[in-house]
Design an enzyme around this catalytic site. Structure first.
Site, PDB file in Angstrom:
ATOM      1  N   ASP A 172       0.842  -1.198   0.000  1.00 36.41           N
ATOM      2  CA  ASP A 172       0.000   0.000   0.000  1.00 36.41           C
ATOM      3  C   ASP A 172       0.877   1.248   0.000  1.00 36.41           C
ATOM      4  O   ASP A 172       2.055   1.184  -0.352  1.00 36.41           O
ATOM      5  CB  ASP A 172      -0.961  -0.052   1.202  1.00 36.41           C
ATOM      6  CG  ASP A 172      -2.308   0.589   0.898  1.00 36.41           C
ATOM      7  OD1 ASP A 172      -2.332   1.810   0.645  1.00 36.41           O
ATOM      8  OD2 ASP A 172      -3.327  -0.113   0.935  1.00 36.41           O
ATOM      9  N   HIS A 220      -4.167   5.584   3.629  1.00 37.56           N
ATOM     10  CA  HIS A 220      -4.728   4.369   3.059  1.00 37.56           C
ATOM     11  C   HIS A 220      -3.995   3.130   3.567  1.00 37.56           C
ATOM     12  O   HIS A 220      -4.610   2.152   3.995  1.00 37.56           O
ATOM     13  CB  HIS A 220      -4.638   4.484   1.540  1.00 37.56           C
ATOM     14  CG  HIS A 220      -5.473   3.520   0.781  1.00 37.56           C
ATOM     15  ND1 HIS A 220      -5.028   2.262   0.455  1.00 37.56           N
ATOM     16  CD2 HIS A 220      -6.719   3.630   0.275  1.00 37.56           C
ATOM     17  CE1 HIS A 220      -5.971   1.646  -0.236  1.00 37.56           C
ATOM     18  NE2 HIS A 220      -7.014   2.435  -0.354  1.00 37.56           N
ATOM     19  N   SER A 540     -11.220  -1.156  -1.241  1.00 38.49           N
ATOM     20  CA  SER A 540      -9.917  -1.160  -0.556  1.00 38.49           C
ATOM     21  C   SER A 540     -10.051  -1.547   0.900  1.00 38.49           C
ATOM     22  O   SER A 540      -9.140  -2.136   1.480  1.00 38.49           O
ATOM     23  CB  SER A 540      -9.313   0.250  -0.569  1.00 38.49           C
ATOM     24  OG  SER A 540      -8.622   0.490  -1.749  1.00 38.49           O
TER      25      SER A 540
END
Ligand code: NAG
Ligand code: NAG
Ligand code: NAG
Ligand code: NAG
Ligand code: NAG
Ligand code: NAG
Ligand code: NAG
Ligand code: NAG
Length: 764
Positions: A172, A220, A540
Site C-alpha cells: 500500500d 490508506h 480497498s
C-alpha cells in the site's frame, strides 16, 4: 484491556466510539505516471517496462547469475557492457535495470525509451515488453473521523487463534510505524522463517510490525493494514463518546508492510517487486492488495495476476479488490481464479445528519463531518446539479438548499456557502436509491438523504408556502435496522472473458464507513504512539478484512491451501441476514445477485468449519490456463516457474467451467443448450457423513446433479460429481440467470452460486 463483546453483524464486528474531531483525508490527485521523466525530444521519454524473456538460454539457477544474465541481455540492447549496466543500477540515481525478477516472472524491469522498446521487441530473447501501469488505491469516499474498531469474538474463540505466527504482507502507500495499532504487546516474536528487512526511516520494527519498508505515512496504507492485523487499542473516542477497543481481524498476526505507491498511484512494477519479495524472500503467508487499474486484461498482461500466480501456487494467499467502478455491470477487475476478489458492503454504522422538517417529520441522512447544529431555516429547492453561476438567480441567503443527487458535493456545498446559504441537503434519484454515504468536504451543515426520504421532503416543500428545516449532526451510530447491503461503488461482474468459468467477484466484506488507523499527531518522534483513527469507504477497505480472516484460518487450519481457504470462505458466506431476508443492493433495496456479491458476505466463524472443500493445487491451474487459449509464450509468462517449460500441446486442457472452483459459471446457447461440469470435493468435516444436493435452478435452466448423494467414510476423502445444466424454454431474462447448489448434511451446508449466461454478452 476491556474488550466489549458486541454483535453488529454476525461475522464482522467493529464497534465504534466517538469524539468530535473530524479529520478529513482527501487523497491528493494522482501523480502523473510515477516513473516517466521527459528529457528533450519526444523519443527520449523514458518509461518503466516489464521485459519478459525466454529463460531457455539463461542460467538454471536463480540469484546473482540470473541477475547478471538479465544485465547482459539489456547490455546487448544498449550496446554497452554487462558491468556498466550493473554498476549504473547500483548508483544512487539507479540505472536502466530496475529489478531482476527471480520467481514471479521470467524477466526484468527496465527504464527504456520508445526506440529502445521498439528495438527490444525485435530481439529473439524478448517475449514481451509490458509498460508499467499505474494502479490506483481503491477508496471512493474518504471522509475520515476519529473512531475505533472492536474485535469480534466468534471466530477467534472457535479458532482459538487471532492469527498468531502468521505473516500478512500489505502492499500500500505507507504507514507511520509509531501508531498504537502496530504495538506489539502480547505478540510472540516473528516466526523463524521471517527473512525480511526493516526499513522505516530509522523507526524500529517490533513483534507486530516485523518488517518491510515505508518512509512516508499514508492514510490508506495505515487503514488497510490495521484493518487486517491491527492490535487492540483501547479507550478510543469518537464524537465525544468513549466507546471501546479497536482492532484488526487478525490482531495477533505479524505485519510486513511494503510501500508500493506514491500517494494513491502505485506502479505495477513496484507491486510486482513487492509480491516477489514478500512471497519468496520474506516468507509472508498472506498478501493484501488494495490497488488496481480499472481494466480487464488477459492474465498475461495483468501483472497482479502474473505476480500472484507464483505466490499462490507457492502457498501464499492473495486477497484483492473487485474495484470501485460500481454500480456499472462488467466493471469487476482481478478476474484470475487464483486470487480472492472482494466486493464491498455497507454495514450498520452510519454517520448521521438529522433533518427535522417544519411539519415535525424527522429524517436520518448522512454527513461527511461534524457541523454546528442549525436551528430552523427556510428550505428551498434548487433543481439540477447546479454548477458555476446558476445559483445567482436564486436568493439562498440564510436558507437550506435542497438539491438533486450527490455528485459534486464539495463544489456545490461551497457554492451555496459563498452565496450565503447555511445548509445543503442532497437527495438521491433512482440511480443512487438508498446509498447515503457522504462523499464530499462541505463546510456548512449538510446531509445526504435517500430517494424515499427525498421524496418526502419534496412533497413537504410543495405542500407549504414557507417550508423550513433544521439540521443536526448526531455523529456515528450503529443502527441495527440498517442491514448490510452491497455498496453502490462496488464493481460488478461479469468478467469480460468467455471461458473464465468462475463468478467474480468471489465474496463480499464490509467496505463502507470502516474505522481504522490513520496518521495523526503525537508519536512522530517515538515519544508516545499515535492513536488517531479514521473512517474510510471502498473495496480497498473490504479486501483487508478478508486478508485478516485468511490469516486466522491459516493459523487454525495449517494444512489448507490458498484455494481451500478460499473455498471455505465462499461456500459458507451469507446470502441472507440473520432474520432470513436476502442481502440487498444498496441502491434498489432489492436482493443482490451473485455478480454483485459473489458467493455472499463472508461469515468467518462458519469458514472455520465448512464441511467440504473445493480444493486446487498449483498444478491444477496449468490445464486451465492452457484451456484459456493463450499460446505457450503467454502461458509460461504466467506460470513463471523458471525451470518449467509448459507446452500446452502436451497438456490435457480443461475448459473454465471444469476448474474445481466453488462457483459455477456456464453459458447455454440455442446451439449448445446442454453443458456438463465436473467437480471434486474433499471432506474436512465429520469422517462418516452423507451429503445430499439441494439445487435452486436458475429460471429457464434445468439442473441435474449426477450422483446427488455423497457418502464419506473418512476425513480428507475426495469424491467427484458432475452437474448437467440444460436450457429449457426461453433464454434467461436479460442474458443471465442465477441459482445455487448446496451440499447438505445434518451439520453442514456447502453452498455454491450458479450463474448461467445466454451467450449474448460481449465476451472475448
Ligand atoms: C475541507 O474544506 C476546508 C474548507 O472548507 C479546508 O480547510 C480543508 O482543508 C478541507 N479538507 C481537506 C482534507 O481537503
Ligand atoms: C519450450 O519448449 C519448446 C518446444 O516444446 C521450445 O521450442 C522452447 O524453446 C522451450 N522454451 C524454454 C523456455 O525452454
Ligand atoms: C548498437 O550498435 C549497432 C552496430 O554497432 C547499431 O546498428 C545499433 O543501432 C546500436 N544500437 C543502439 C541502441 O545504439
Ligand atoms: C465551473 O468552473 C470550473 C472552474 O472554475 C470550470 O473548470 C468548469 O468547467 C465550470 N463548469 C461549467 C459547467 O461551466
Ligand atoms: C413538487 O413540485 C415539483 C415542481 O415544483 C414537481 O416537479 C414535483 O413532482 C413535486 N413533487 C412532489 C413529491 O409533489
Ligand atoms: C470486452 O472485450 C471486448 C473485446 O475486446 C470489448 O469490445 C469490450 O468493450 C470489453 N468490455 C469490457 C467491459 O471491458
Ligand atoms: C518528541 O516530541 C515531544 C512533543 O512534541 C517533545 O516534547 C520531545 O522533546 C520530543 N523528543 C525528541 C527525542 O525529540
Ligand atoms: C504468442 O503470441 C505472441 C503475440 O502474438 C507472439 O509474439 C509469440 O511469438 C507467440 N508465441 C508462440 C509460442 O506462438
Amino acid at each position: 484491556m476491556a474488550v466489549m463483546p458486541t454483535i453488529l453483524i454476525p461475522s464482522l464486528i467493529f464497534v465504534l466510539a466517538a469524539t468530535t474531531v473530524a479529520i478529513f483525508v482527501f487523497l491528493p490527485p494522482a501523480v502523473a505516471a510515477g516513473e516517466i521523466a521527459t528529457t528533450g525530444a519526444a523519443g527520449d521519454a523514458v518509461g518503466t517496462y516489464l521485459v519478459v524473456v525466454c529463460r531457455a538460454n539463461g542460467p538454471k539457477e536463480n540469484g546473482e547469475k540470473l541477475r547478471e544474465w538479465h544485465a547482459s541481455l539489456l547490455a546487448s540492447l544498449l550496446n554497452t557492457s554487462t558491468g556498466t549496466v550493473l554498476e549504473e543500477a547500483r548508483s544512487p540515481e539507479g540505472g536502466q535495470l530496475v529489478y531482476s525478477y527471480q520467481h514471479v516472472v521470467s524477466g526484468f524491469a527496465a527504464r527504456l525509451t520508445v526506440p529502445e522498446v521498439d528495438a527490444l521487441r525485435k530481439l529473439h530473447w524478448c517475449v514481451d515488453a509490458i509498460p508499467d501501469v499505474n494502479y490506483r488505491l481503491r477508496t471512493t469516499y474518504t471522509p475520515t473521523l476519529l473512531g475505533l474498531n472492536k474485535p469480534q469474538t466468534g471466530m477467534w474463540a472457535a479458532a482459538r487463534s487471532m492469527g498468531e505466527g502468521v505473516i500478512v504482507g500489505v502492499l500500500d502507500n505507507g504507514i507511520d510505524p509509531r501508531h498504537a495499532s502496530y504495538g506489539d504487546e502480547g505478540m510472540s516474536p516473528p516466526p523463524a522463517k521471517w527473512r525480511g528487512r526493516c526499513e522505516f526511516g530509522g523507526a524500529p520494527c517490533n513483534k507486530k510490525l516485523i518488517g518491510g519498508r515505508s518512509l512516508t505515512p499514508g492514510e490508506h496504507g495505515m487503514h488497510t493494514s490495521s484493518t487486517a492485523v491491527g492490535t487492540f487499542v483501547g479507550d478510543v473516542q469518537m464524537f465525544r463518546t468513549k466507546v471501546g477497543t479497536a482492532s484488526g481481524m487478525a490482531p495477533r498476526a505479524h505485519l510486513a508492510f511494503y510501500e508500493v505507491c506514491f500517494e494513491d498511484t502505485c506502479p505495477s512494477s513496484k507491486q510486482l517487486i513487492a509480491i516477489e519479495q514478500g512471497a519468496f524472500m520474506d516468507s509472508v503467508d498472506v498478501i493484501s492488495i488494495s490497488a488496481g487499474d480499472d481494466t480487464q486484461k488477459p492474465f498475461y498482461q495483468d501483472l497482479t495476476a502474473v505476480g500472484s500466480f507464483s505466490a499462490v501456487t507457492s502457498g501464499v494467499f492473495v486477497s484483492t479488490t473487485a474495484g470501485n467502478q460500481g454500480p456499472y455491470e462488467g466493471t469487476v477487475t482481478n478476474c484470475a481464479p487464483w486470487v480472492l476478489t472482494v466486493a464491498a458492503s455497507t454495514m450498520t454504522r452510519r454517520v448521521v445528519s438529522r433533518v427535522r422538517l417544519g411539519n415535525g417529520l424527522v429524517i436520518q441522512g448522512e454527513a461527511g463531518k461534524r457541523y454546528r447544529a442549525l436551528k430552523s431555516a427556510p428550505l428551498i429547492y434548487v433543481q439540477g446539479v447546479f454548477e458555476n453561476g446558476s445559483l445567482n438567480a436564486v436568493d439562498v441567503r440564510g436558507k437550506i438548499v435542497f438539491c438533486d443527487r450527490s455528485e459534486e458535493a464539495t463544489l456545490r456545498g461551497e457554492k451555496v456557502r459563498a452565496a450565503g446559504g447555511v445548509g445543503i441537503i442532497f437527495f438521491n434519484d433512482a440511480s443512487e436509491g438508498g446509498a447515503t454515504t457522504f462523499g464530499g468536504n462541505v463546510s456548512i451543515a449538510a446531509a445526504r438523504v435517500n430517494q424515499a426520504d427525498g421524496e418526502k421532503i419534496m412533497s413537504y416543500i410543495n405542500s407549504t408556502t414557507n417550508p423550513t428545516a433544521s439540521l443536526h449532526f448526531t455523529g456515528v451510530t450503529l443502527d441495527p435496522s440498517y442491514q448490510p447491503a452491497i455498496a453502490i461503488y462496488s464493481s460488478r461482474g461479469p468478467c469480460n472473458m468467455s471461458n473464465l468459468g468462475v463468478i467474480k467477484p468471489d465474496i463480499t466484506g464490509p467496505g463502507t464507513n470502516i474505522i481504522a488507523a490513520v496518521p495523526g499527531a503525537g508519536g512522530g518522534n517515538g515519544s508516545s504512539p499515535t492513536r488517531t483513527f479514521g473512517l474510510m469507504s471502498g473495496t480497498s477497505m473490504a479486501a483487508p478484512h478478508l486478508s485478516g480472516i485468511a490469516a486466522v484460518l491459516k493459523r487454525a487450519r495449517p494444512g489448507w491451501s490458498p484455494s481451500a481457504i478460499k473455498s471455505a470462505m465462499m461456500t459458507t458466506a451469507d446470502v441472507t441476514h440473520p432474520d432470513g431476508t436476502p442481502i440487498t443492493d444498496e441502491i434498489t433495496g432489492k436482493p443482490a445477485g451473485h455478480l454483485l456479491m459473489g458467493s455472499g458476505i463472508v461469515n468467518p466463524t462458519k469458514a472455520l468449519d465448512p464441511g467440504l472443500l473445493y480444493d486446487l493445487s498449483g498444478l491444477d491451474y496449468i490445464p486451465y490456463i492452457c484451456g484459456l487459449g493463450y499460446n505457450d509464450t503467454f502461458v509460461n509468462e504466467i506460470i513463471a516457474q523458471p525451470l518449467r517449460n509448459v507446452s500446452c500441446a502436451t497438456v490435457s486442457k480443461i475448459e473454465g467451467k471444469d476448474l474445481n472452483y466453488p462457483s459455477f459459471l456456464v453459458t447455454l446457447t440455442a446451439a449448445a443448450p446442454v453443458v456438463e461440469v465436473r467437480r471434486t470435493v474433499t471432506n474436512v468435516g465429520e469422517a462418516v457423513s452423507a451429503y445430499t444436493a439441494e439445487v435452486v435452478a436458475p429460471p429457464g435452466v434445468a439442473v441435474e446433479v449426477v450422483s446427488p448423494r455423497l457418502e464419506f467414510g473418512s476425513v480428507n476423502q475426495k469424491m467427484d460429481f458432475r452437474v448437467r445444466f440444460s436450457r429449457v424454454g426461453a433464454a434467461p431474462n436479460g442474458g443471465t440467470a442465477e441459482g445455487s447448489l448446496r451440499w447438505v448434511s445434518g451439520k453442514y451446508s456447502v453452498r455454491s452460486p450458479i450463474l448461467v449466461l445466454d451467450g449474448t454478452q460481449n465476451l472475448v
